[in-house]
Design a protein around this motif. Structure first.
Motif, PDB file in Angstrom:
ATOM      1  N   SER A  35       0.810  -1.214   0.000  1.00 47.93           N
ATOM      2  CA  SER A  35       0.000   0.000   0.000  1.00 47.93           C
ATOM      3  C   SER A  35       0.843   1.263   0.000  1.00 47.93           C
ATOM      4  O   SER A  35       0.379   2.325  -0.407  1.00 47.93           O
ATOM      5  CB  SER A  35      -0.923   0.011   1.232  1.00 47.93           C
ATOM      6  N   LEU A  73      -7.260   1.902  -6.117  1.00 45.45           N
ATOM      7  CA  LEU A  73      -5.989   2.594  -5.912  1.00 45.45           C
ATOM      8  C   LEU A  73      -4.898   1.617  -5.495  1.00 45.45           C
ATOM      9  O   LEU A  73      -3.742   1.734  -5.920  1.00 45.45           O
ATOM     10  CB  LEU A  73      -6.157   3.695  -4.858  1.00 45.45           C
ATOM     11  N   TRP A 229      -4.719   8.754   1.130  1.00 40.84           N
ATOM     12  CA  TRP A 229      -4.102   8.651  -0.187  1.00 40.84           C
ATOM     13  C   TRP A 229      -3.221   9.852  -0.449  1.00 40.84           C
ATOM     14  O   TRP A 229      -3.625  10.999  -0.252  1.00 40.84           O
ATOM     15  CB  TRP A 229      -5.160   8.549  -1.277  1.00 40.84           C
ATOM     16  N   PHE A 236      -0.466   5.110  -0.161  1.00 45.63           N
ATOM     17  CA  PHE A 236      -1.190   5.429   1.060  1.00 45.63           C
ATOM     18  C   PHE A 236      -0.216   5.793   2.161  1.00 45.63           C
ATOM     19  O   PHE A 236       0.897   5.262   2.245  1.00 45.63           O
ATOM     20  CB  PHE A 236      -2.032   4.229   1.502  1.00 45.63           C
TER      21      PHE A 236
END
Length: 266
Positions: A35, A73, A229, A236
């Protein structure tokens, strides 16, 4: 159930052409879909395990939008230009609206990587999913379903998990407006919208998400994160003043030992 669906025949050919023209095919497959949030990824051993099934649940329409955005995302963070296959029913488009390519670009994603397939009904959606997870070379497959999904029983889920494992495809299941239930998923999450931090001049902040780990085959559940984000980093991060992590997790060696096992029912 038919193992192959007509819309996926052309899709397979398109993915093959993208793979032949891109540089991602020569890269070694990553073990984790990271992430970019350090403590989140570290706690999970590097991120979400690739070649596995991960479920994201949302209770209402607002959180459903957040869950879909988070999954997209995350998938678009995969390196190279490997395509992201998004499968949904026509009913999903009526419930949540159509996917807006300029919005993906505004967040730093590449909408050209997104291959969208709308199935007529849940039966066709499941057939497409079985075909899509076997399309080696995709960044990930997102399957968006709303409400109860009786066809997705443990047998059907195991078939998807085995296909994903064999092809090395990461399968992200968006279970929107549905209650969590036993499944073969590697991880199961609850996703909700979080209040964004205002920018200078009180401008709207970046999208933010509250995640709760409901189940993890490699460790204990119950951990919670807030992920914001970051457009510039295209990943992230942790919002200012937010706690990064709460909840107990198994040590990393135990996680890696369990990752070698095949998918089993919860």
């Amino acid at each position: 159930m038919r193992e192959s669906s007509h819309p996926l025949v052309g899709l397979r050919q398109r993915i093959a052409r993208i793979a032949a023209s891109g540089d991602f095919k020569s890269r070694p497959a990553a073990d984790w879909l990271a992430s970019g949030h350090a403590s989140f990824d570290d706690a999970l051993g590097g991120g979400l395990a690739t070649g596995r099934v991960h479920e994201f649940f949302a209770a209402d329409a607002l959180d459903a939008t957040s869950a879909a955005a988070f999954a997209a995302l995350l998938a678009l963070r995969s390196p190279g230009r490997a395509p992201l296959i998004w499968l949904r029913t026509a009913d999903a488009a009526r419930r949540a609206g159509h996917i807006y390519a300029p919005g993906i670009a505004e967040l730093g994603g590449d909408p050209d990587r997104l291959l969208l397939v709308e199935a007529a009904d849940p039966k066709a959606l499941l057939a497409c999913a079985n075909d899509a997870v076997r399309c080696a070379g995709s960044a990930a497959v997102i399957v968006e379903s709303w409400g109860r999904f009786p066809l997705l029983d443990l047998t059907a889920g195991r078939r998807l998990a085995l296909g994903a494992r064999d092809a090395g495809t990461t399968l992200l299941m968006l279970r929107l407006g549905a209650a969590p239930a036993p499944s073969v998923a590697e991880t199961r999450w609850s996703v909700a919208a979080a209040a964004s931090h205002a920018l200078d001049a009180d401008a709207p902040g970046a999208p933010a998400f509250n995640l709760e780990l409901l189940r993890w085959r490699g460790g204990a559940a119950g951990a919670r994160w807030r992920l914001d984000w970051n457009h510039d980093e295209q990943g992230f991060g942790q919002g200012a003043g937010d706690a990064a992590l709460s909840g107990a997790l198994l040590p990393l060696p135990a996680r890696r030992a369990l990752a070698a096992h095949g998918a089993e029912a919860a």
